[in-house]
Design a protein around this motif. Structure first.
Motif, PDB file in Angstrom:
ATOM      1  N   UNK A   7      -4.509 -48.583   0.155  1.00 53.78           N
ATOM      2  CA  UNK A   7      -4.576 -47.686  -1.006  1.00 53.78           C
ATOM      3  C   UNK A   7      -4.807 -48.443  -2.312  1.00 53.78           C
ATOM      4  N   UNK A   8      -4.205 -49.626  -2.419  1.00 51.37           N
ATOM      5  CA  UNK A   8      -4.381 -50.412  -3.640  1.00 51.37           C
ATOM      6  C   UNK A   8      -5.831 -50.854  -3.811  1.00 51.37           C
ATOM      7  N   UNK A   9      -6.444 -51.294  -2.698  1.00 54.82           N
ATOM      8  CA  UNK A   9      -7.843 -51.730  -2.770  1.00 54.82           C
ATOM      9  C   UNK A   9      -8.758 -50.545  -3.041  1.00 54.82           C
ATOM     10  N   UNK A  10      -8.442 -49.407  -2.423  1.00 56.56           N
ATOM     11  CA  UNK A  10      -9.243 -48.205  -2.658  1.00 56.56           C
ATOM     12  C   UNK A  10      -9.217 -47.803  -4.123  1.00 56.56           C
ATOM     13  N   UNK A  11      -8.020 -47.808  -4.709  1.00 54.00           N
ATOM     14  CA  UNK A  11      -7.894 -47.426  -6.117  1.00 54.00           C
ATOM     15  C   UNK A  11      -8.576 -48.446  -7.023  1.00 54.00           C
ATOM     16  N   UNK A  12      -8.482 -49.724  -6.664  1.00 52.32           N
ATOM     17  CA  UNK A  12      -9.117 -50.768  -7.473  1.00 52.32           C
ATOM     18  C   UNK A  12     -10.640 -50.617  -7.444  1.00 52.32           C
ATOM     19  N   UNK A  13     -11.187 -50.309  -6.277  1.00 53.00           N
ATOM     20  CA  UNK A  13     -12.635 -50.117  -6.171  1.00 53.00           C
ATOM     21  C   UNK A  13     -13.079 -48.902  -6.972  1.00 53.00           C
ATOM     22  N   UNK A  46     -24.451 -50.112  -2.310  1.00 53.70           N
ATOM     23  CA  UNK A  46     -24.762 -48.747  -2.729  1.00 53.70           C
ATOM     24  C   UNK A  46     -24.053 -47.743  -1.827  1.00 53.70           C
ATOM     25  N   UNK A  47     -24.017 -48.045  -0.530  1.00 51.36           N
ATOM     26  CA  UNK A  47     -23.347 -47.152   0.406  1.00 51.36           C
ATOM     27  C   UNK A  47     -21.877 -46.968   0.084  1.00 51.36           C
ATOM     28  N   UNK A  48     -21.229 -48.042  -0.379  1.00 46.37           N
ATOM     29  CA  UNK A  48     -19.819 -47.941  -0.744  1.00 46.37           C
ATOM     30  C   UNK A  48     -19.650 -47.077  -1.986  1.00 46.37           C
ATOM     31  N   UNK A  49     -20.563 -47.231  -2.940  1.00 43.91           N
ATOM     32  CA  UNK A  49     -20.494 -46.403  -4.150  1.00 43.91           C
ATOM     33  C   UNK A  49     -20.618 -44.924  -3.797  1.00 43.91           C
ATOM     34  N   UNK A  50     -21.539 -44.625  -2.867  1.00 42.45           N
ATOM     35  CA  UNK A  50     -21.707 -43.235  -2.447  1.00 42.45           C
ATOM     36  C   UNK A  50     -20.498 -42.726  -1.654  1.00 42.45           C
ATOM     37  N   UNK A  51     -19.781 -43.621  -1.017  1.00 46.82           N
ATOM     38  CA  UNK A  51     -18.597 -43.211  -0.272  1.00 46.82           C
ATOM     39  C   UNK A  51     -17.523 -42.684  -1.226  1.00 46.82           C
ATOM     40  N   UNK A  52     -17.442 -43.314  -2.385  1.00 46.05           N
ATOM     41  CA  UNK A  52     -16.452 -42.885  -3.378  1.00 46.05           C
ATOM     42  C   UNK A  52     -16.955 -41.696  -4.199  1.00 46.05           C
ATOM     43  N   UNK A  53     -18.243 -41.742  -4.533  1.00 48.35           N
ATOM     44  CA  UNK A  53     -18.837 -40.689  -5.360  1.00 48.35           C
ATOM     45  C   UNK A  53     -20.180 -40.317  -4.747  1.00 48.35           C
ATOM     46  N   UNK A  54     -20.249 -39.181  -4.037  1.00 51.12           N
ATOM     47  CA  UNK A  54     -21.467 -38.829  -3.305  1.00 51.12           C
ATOM     48  C   UNK A  54     -22.682 -38.546  -4.176  1.00 51.12           C
ATOM     49  N   UNK A  55     -22.494 -38.438  -5.485  1.00 47.42           N
ATOM     50  CA  UNK A  55     -23.616 -38.228  -6.395  1.00 47.42           C
ATOM     51  C   UNK A  55     -23.191 -38.691  -7.782  1.00 47.42           C
ATOM     52  N   UNK A  56     -24.160 -38.844  -8.655  1.00 49.20           N
ATOM     53  CA  UNK A  56     -23.792 -39.226 -10.017  1.00 49.20           C
ATOM     54  C   UNK A  56     -23.062 -38.077 -10.707  1.00 49.20           C
ATOM     55  N   UNK A  57     -23.354 -36.847 -10.291  1.00 49.64           N
ATOM     56  CA  UNK A  57     -22.633 -35.709 -10.848  1.00 49.64           C
ATOM     57  C   UNK A  57     -21.154 -35.766 -10.479  1.00 49.64           C
ATOM     58  N   UNK A  58     -20.867 -36.168  -9.239  1.00 48.73           N
ATOM     59  CA  UNK A  58     -19.468 -36.297  -8.821  1.00 48.73           C
ATOM     60  C   UNK A  58     -18.763 -37.367  -9.640  1.00 48.73           C
ATOM     61  N   UNK A  59     -19.485 -38.416  -9.987  1.00 49.82           N
ATOM     62  CA  UNK A  59     -18.881 -39.466 -10.798  1.00 49.82           C
ATOM     63  C   UNK A  59     -18.628 -38.984 -12.225  1.00 49.82           C
ATOM     64  N   UNK A  60     -19.534 -38.186 -12.761  1.00 51.00           N
ATOM     65  CA  UNK A  60     -19.339 -37.623 -14.098  1.00 51.00           C
ATOM     66  C   UNK A  60     -18.100 -36.736 -14.120  1.00 51.00           C
TER      67      UNK A  60
END
Length: 223
Positions: A7-13, A46-60
């Motif tokens: 969980x700590x690594x997940x939150x840090x990422x 990039x795949x990891x970024x999409x795992x956390x936020x499936x789109x740039x809208x989700x990140x916004x």
């Protein structure tokens, strides 16, 4: 079978991705934002970024949520006083938070106001952020010395009113926008207190109910 990240690594990422997103928005705005650049800035695939936020809208939306958490989490620390005074105080804190990262939040505002945007201020994807805001302003009302018996209607109205201040902030072209608007919120405090008193008046409470109905209808509107 291997274990997933802690969980700590997940939150840090996640925090690293959000920090990188703020940097990109501050430099190039929303239109220049890509998930590929986000991954490069955050130092991940990039795949990891999409795992956390499936789109740039989700990140916004996540960035909206972070702003809400920072500001609305301070409601419990507001000083006592009237509804109007507490409203002005929270609006001032929100505007000050926007002023600390003006380029980032102007970029987010561009996304929020774009036609048909899933990250629009009244879109389905941002419902949780709106609900957090309504809860915060309802708490502002409930904790006031002159709180009406049912703080929810006025809380919703004040949340809608605060959005006008945020819109005003996006249109300021000089460095004192937050200061000027915060002063306006303080000037409006007596009128807010009149609304609080009206909630208990048989003659005036229908006006508050009508305003609450209009606010709820507006917040349910989606692009």
């Amino acid at each position: 079978m291997g274990r997933g990240p802690s969980p700590q690594k997940t939150e840090a990422t996640r925090a690293r991705l959000l920090t990188a997103a703020e940097a990109i928005l501050a430099e190039g705005g929303y239109s220049a934002f890509t998930m590929k650049e986000l991954a490069e800035r955050a130092g991940c695939a990039v795949g990891l970024a999409y795992r956390y936020f499936p789109s740039r809208e989700a990140l916004v939306v996540a960035l909206y949520g972070e702003l809400a958490r920072r500001v609305y989490g301070r409601v419990g620390a507001l000083e006592g006083g009237t509804v109007g005074a507490r409203f002005a105080s929270l609006v001032g804190k929100k505007l000050a938070a926007l002023d600390r990262r003006p380029k980032v939040f102007r970029a987010l505002a561009h996304a929020a106001l774009a036609p048909d945007s899933p990250t629009g201020v009244f879109a389905d994807d941002t419902r949780a952020v709106r609900e957090a805001g309504v809860a915060a302003f309802t708490a502002v009302v409930a904790g006031a010395a002159n709180a009406p018996s049912d703080p929810a209607p006025l809380g919703r109205i004040l949340y809608g009113l605060h959005l006008l201040f945020v819109l005003g902030w996006t249109q300021q072209r000089h460095g004192r926008g937050a200061t000027t608007l915060a002063a306006l919120a303080r000037d409006l405090a007596p009128l807010v207190d009149v609304a609080a008193a009206s909630s208990a008046s048989p003659l005036l409470s229908p006006i508050v109910e009508r305003l609450d109905g209009l606010t709820r209808n507006l917040m349910e509107t989606t692009p």
